[in-house]
Design an enzyme around this catalytic site. Structure first.
Site, short mmCIF file in Angstrom:
data_model
loop_
_atom_site.label_atom_id
_atom_site.label_comp_id
_atom_site.label_asym_id
_atom_site.label_seq_id
_atom_site.Cartn_x
_atom_site.Cartn_y
_atom_site.Cartn_z
CD GLU A 247 -2.45 1.57 2.56
OE1 GLU A 247 -2.08 0.90 3.55
OE2 GLU A 247 -3.26 2.50 2.60
CB ALA A 252 5.55 14.25 -2.24
CB ILE A 253 8.72 15.06 -6.76
CG1 ILE A 253 8.61 13.60 -7.24
CG2 ILE A 253 9.97 15.73 -7.33
CD1 ILE A 253 9.80 12.72 -6.93
CD GLN A 258 5.68 18.79 -7.53
OE1 GLN A 258 4.81 19.38 -8.17
NE2 GLN A 258 5.60 18.62 -6.22
N GLY A 261 10.41 14.13 -14.40
CA GLY A 261 10.57 12.68 -14.58
C GLY A 261 10.95 11.93 -13.31
CE1 TYR A 262 15.68 13.71 -10.10
CE2 TYR A 262 14.48 15.68 -10.76
CZ TYR A 262 15.67 15.03 -10.54
OH TYR A 262 16.85 15.68 -10.76
CB THR A 264 8.13 8.64 -14.38
OG1 THR A 264 7.05 9.53 -14.62
CG2 THR A 264 8.00 7.42 -15.27
CB VAL A 292 -6.72 10.48 -10.23
CG1 VAL A 292 -7.20 9.56 -11.35
CG2 VAL A 292 -7.43 10.12 -8.94
N GLY A 293 -4.28 11.56 -11.97
CA GLY A 293 -3.63 11.67 -13.29
C GLY A 293 -2.23 11.10 -13.27
N1 COA Z 1 -1.81 15.08 -12.17
C1 COA Z 1 -1.74 14.64 -13.44
N2 COA Z 1 -0.57 14.35 -14.04
C2 COA Z 1 0.55 14.53 -13.33
C3 COA Z 1 0.57 15.01 -12.01
C4 COA Z 1 -0.69 15.28 -11.43
N3 COA Z 1 -0.80 15.74 -10.20
N4 COA Z 1 1.85 15.11 -11.60
C5 COA Z 1 2.62 14.70 -12.62
N5 COA Z 1 1.83 14.37 -13.64
C6 COA Z 1 2.23 13.85 -14.93
C7 COA Z 1 3.35 14.62 -15.57
O1 COA Z 1 2.88 15.72 -16.32
C8 COA Z 1 3.96 13.58 -16.45
O2 COA Z 1 3.16 13.41 -17.59
P1 COA Z 1 3.82 13.17 -19.05
O3 COA Z 1 4.67 11.94 -18.90
O4 COA Z 1 2.66 12.98 -19.94
O5 COA Z 1 4.60 14.41 -19.32
C9 COA Z 1 3.81 12.32 -15.61
O6 COA Z 1 2.75 12.56 -14.70
C10 COA Z 1 5.02 11.97 -14.81
O7 COA Z 1 5.65 13.14 -14.36
P2 COA Z 1 6.93 13.12 -13.47
O8 COA Z 1 7.78 14.31 -13.81
O9 COA Z 1 7.59 11.79 -13.53
O10 COA Z 1 6.29 13.29 -12.02
P3 COA Z 1 6.77 14.28 -10.86
O11 COA Z 1 8.22 14.17 -10.67
O12 COA Z 1 6.23 15.63 -11.07
O13 COA Z 1 6.02 13.60 -9.62
C11 COA Z 1 4.11 13.78 -8.20
C12 COA Z 1 4.63 13.47 -9.61
C13 COA Z 1 2.58 13.58 -8.20
C14 COA Z 1 4.72 12.83 -7.21
C15 COA Z 1 4.49 15.24 -7.89
O14 COA Z 1 3.88 16.08 -8.83
C16 COA Z 1 4.10 15.67 -6.50
O15 COA Z 1 4.88 15.55 -5.57
N6 COA Z 1 2.89 16.23 -6.32
C17 COA Z 1 2.42 16.70 -5.03
C18 COA Z 1 2.13 15.56 -4.07
C19 COA Z 1 1.11 14.58 -4.60
O16 COA Z 1 0.07 14.95 -5.14
N7 COA Z 1 1.39 13.27 -4.43
C20 COA Z 1 0.57 12.19 -4.89
C21 COA Z 1 -0.37 11.69 -3.88
S1 COA Z 1 0.39 10.96 -2.49
#
Ligand code: COA
Length: 525
Positions: A247, A252-253, A258, A261-262, A264, A292-293
């Site tokens: 689970e 978070a990044i 953000q 690509g981190y 992913t 969700v996205g």
């Molecule tokens: N909604 C929709 N798509 C998202 C997204 C979000 N909140 N965050 C990232 N993406 C997309 C990116 O645009 C990218 O899409 P692409 O491959 O089509 O360009 C893909 O997801 C991967 O992006 P990536 O750069 O690897 O992700 P990141 O390093 O920005 O990390 C999170 C993604 C969600 C972890 C980061 O944005 C974050 O820390 N957000 C705040 C905390 C959060 O919401 N955490 C998740 C719930 S616990």
């Protein structure tokens, strides 16, 4: 004559209206709302101060004292009733590890640094890209040659190179009392606290420091000699070994890193680690609207395929957020996906090249120069590449038209074309089966017509285009409009209707006239 529409009735229709399925959107916030399994519901004070104050880390550590299951009287507040805590090996004295860690931090000389407490069997693992057991991978030197096509591959490759150069490191730490690991966990806690502002800070600390939880983190080398690596982000999860699923609690990044690509790459490392080290086959997570996205892009689905018996009652339950699932492929080299995708792309490109010559690029500019720069002198059949693309002079369009034109400049040719089109239009208008097509269908008479027919056309509209003398630059364009008119009619009406029969008869008449005109044009040349 009556319009098409006035003759239509519902009984004639070959199709009925369809009701689009309602779209559903989650309106959840990410607040931790309810945990059904917790003994008490009022345990989670909301987070108040962000960014955390300078004392935050120490406060967090105090909170962490309660995070270790079984060691805190308040345990019941946050405990997950998974019913098989006995499955886990007895855990070390958490309080002492926290004490040691705190002391280490306060020791400016660093004399007590790296005083390891023997708890590392839990999960102190340095994750290495491409070193897992499964699947074939590209050799390192080959990986360097891979074409970076597409944003996904470009980002993954860039991060992979950083890893190989030692500037980035993916690790999995848990609360094992090792100073450096604890520092990293605290760094990650600060990121979670900032990036998940609706999560109570104490709750974050509690799970992060709970020894049943593990955190896969991405660390950047600290340029300062001997400095603790900087935490870029991480994912905290709890593996349920017997059930073989994990689970994800937090992910978070840090804000300034953000969408690079981190997230992913971190997820790819996590999947590989969870599969190869923990033996997991699935991940579950509760995602709020914002997340969700991201999870969808990491192959999580909104459908839960895992048997409910496997996970129900084990994981925390939240309201207003969406439970998502990800199946971990048993063989895929997740940390080498970019290389695999590049290879597949290359293989598909090669197959396409075998079947087509689309890779050939013709120098049209050079050709035009040779022809004196004027389009007037250009013959269609001389355009470079046209014949290679499969074009033959007996095809519809320009060539059929040029059969009539024989000689003369483009103005003369256009006049000839217009005259031909006018004649063809008139033979349709005068035909006894033309009445359904003379006017556009009136939506008042046939309310759902435009739901089905998205590109309507009729003789009146075609007539206006003919009158303009500028719309139909080729015979082909005119024929395409009439063909669409007949097809629309047969799409909307069923074969047993008068409209359907009119379309078929008028079309046959029209094409016989086109054929006749083409043949007489050919003879006259
Ligand atoms: N909604 C929709 N798509 C998202 C997204 C979000 N909140 N965050 C990232 N993406 C997309 C990116 O645009 C990218 O899409 P692409 O491959 O089509 O360009 C893909 O997801 C991967 O992006 P990536 O750069 O690897 O992700 P990141 O390093 O920005 O990390 C999170 C993604 C969600 C972890 C980061 O944005 C974050 O820390 N957000 C705040 C905390 C959060 O919401 N955490 C998740 C719930 S616990």
């Amino acid at each position: 004559m009556d319009s098409h529409s006035s003759h239509l009735n519902a009984a004639n229709r070959s199709r009925s209206s369809q009701t689009p399925s309602p779209s559903h959107s989650a309106s959840a916030s990410s607040s931790l709302h309810k945990r059904k399994l917790a003994a008490s519901e009022d345990h989670a004070p909301p987070s108040t101060s962000f960014p955390p104050s300078s004392n935050d880390d120490l406060e967090s550590l105090s909170a962490a004292r309660g995070a270790d299951s079984g060691s805190d009287p308040d345990e019941s507040e946050y405990a997950v009733h998974d019913g098989y805590e006995e499955d886990f090996a007895p855990e070390p004295d958490h309080d002492s590890s926290i004490r040691t860690f705190t002391a280490a931090r306060l020791d400016v000389n660093g004399s007590s640094r790296n005083a390891k407490i023997k708890t590392e069997e839990i999960s102190t693992v340095e994750l290495q890209a491409g070193t897992g057991t499964a699947g074939a991978i590209a050799p390192k030197d080959e990986a360097a040659k891979i074409l970076t096509c597409g944003a996904y591959i470009a980002r993954e490759e860039a991060l992979r190179r950083e890893e190989e150069a030692g500037r980035l490191k993916f690790v999995c730490y848990s609360n094992d009392g090792v100073d450096d690991h604890m520092m990293c966990l605290i760094g990650l806690k600060n990121i979670f606290a900032r990036q998940l502002p609706n999560m109570p800070k104490e709750y974050i600390v509690r799970l992060l420091m709970d020894r049943k939880h593990k955190s896969v983190m991405v660390l950047r080398k600290n340029e300062v000699e001997g400095g603790i690596p900087l935490v870029v982000g991480g994912i905290t999860y709890r593996p349920y070994h017997r059930q073989r699923f994990g689970e994800i609690a937090f992910c978070a990044i840090s804000a300034d890193e953000q969408v690079k690509g981190y997230g992913t790459r971190l997820m790819n490392h996590l999947k590989e680690h969870a599969r190869d080290v923990d033996g997991l086959t699935h991940f579950l997570t509760y995602a709020d609207n914002n997340a969700v996205g991201y999870f969808l892009k990491q192959s999580f689905t909104k459908e839960i395929y895992l048997e409910k018996d496997v996970w129900h009652g084990y994981i925390k339950d939240y309201d207003g957020v969406l439970l998502m699932e990800c199946r971990i492929d048993p063989k895929l080299k997740y940390t080498n996906l970019s290389s695999m995708i590049s290879k597949q792309r290359k293989a598909i490109d090669e197959m396409i090249r075998e079947l087509s010559n689309c890779q050939n690029v013709y120098q049209v500019a050079e050709f035009q120069k040779k022809e004196g720069g004027s389009s007037k002198n250009i013959r269609v059949e001389d355009i470079p590449g046209l014949r290679d693309a499969g074009w033959t002079p007996d095809q519809w369009g320009h060539t059929r038209y040029t059969l009539f034109s024989g000689s003369g400049d483009s103005v003369t040719k256009q006049k000839q074309l217009n005259a031909l089109i006018r004649g063809l239009l008139k033979t349709m208008q005068d035909h006894s089966d033309a009445w359904p097509f003379k006017e556009p269908v009136d939506p008042l008479d046939v309310p759902d017509y435009y739901e089905f027919i998205k590109d309507p056309i009729d003789l009146k509209t075609i007539g206006k285009r003919v009158e303009s003398e500028q719309y139909y630059m080729t015979l082909d364009m005119f024929v395409a409009d009439t063909r669409r008119m007949f097809n629309n009619c047969r799409t909307y009406n069923s074969p047993d209707t008068v409209y359907y029969r009119c379309a078929t008869k008028l079309q046959a008449h029209f094409f016989s006239k086109v054929q006749a005109a083409l043949q007489s044009g050919a003879k006259s040349q």
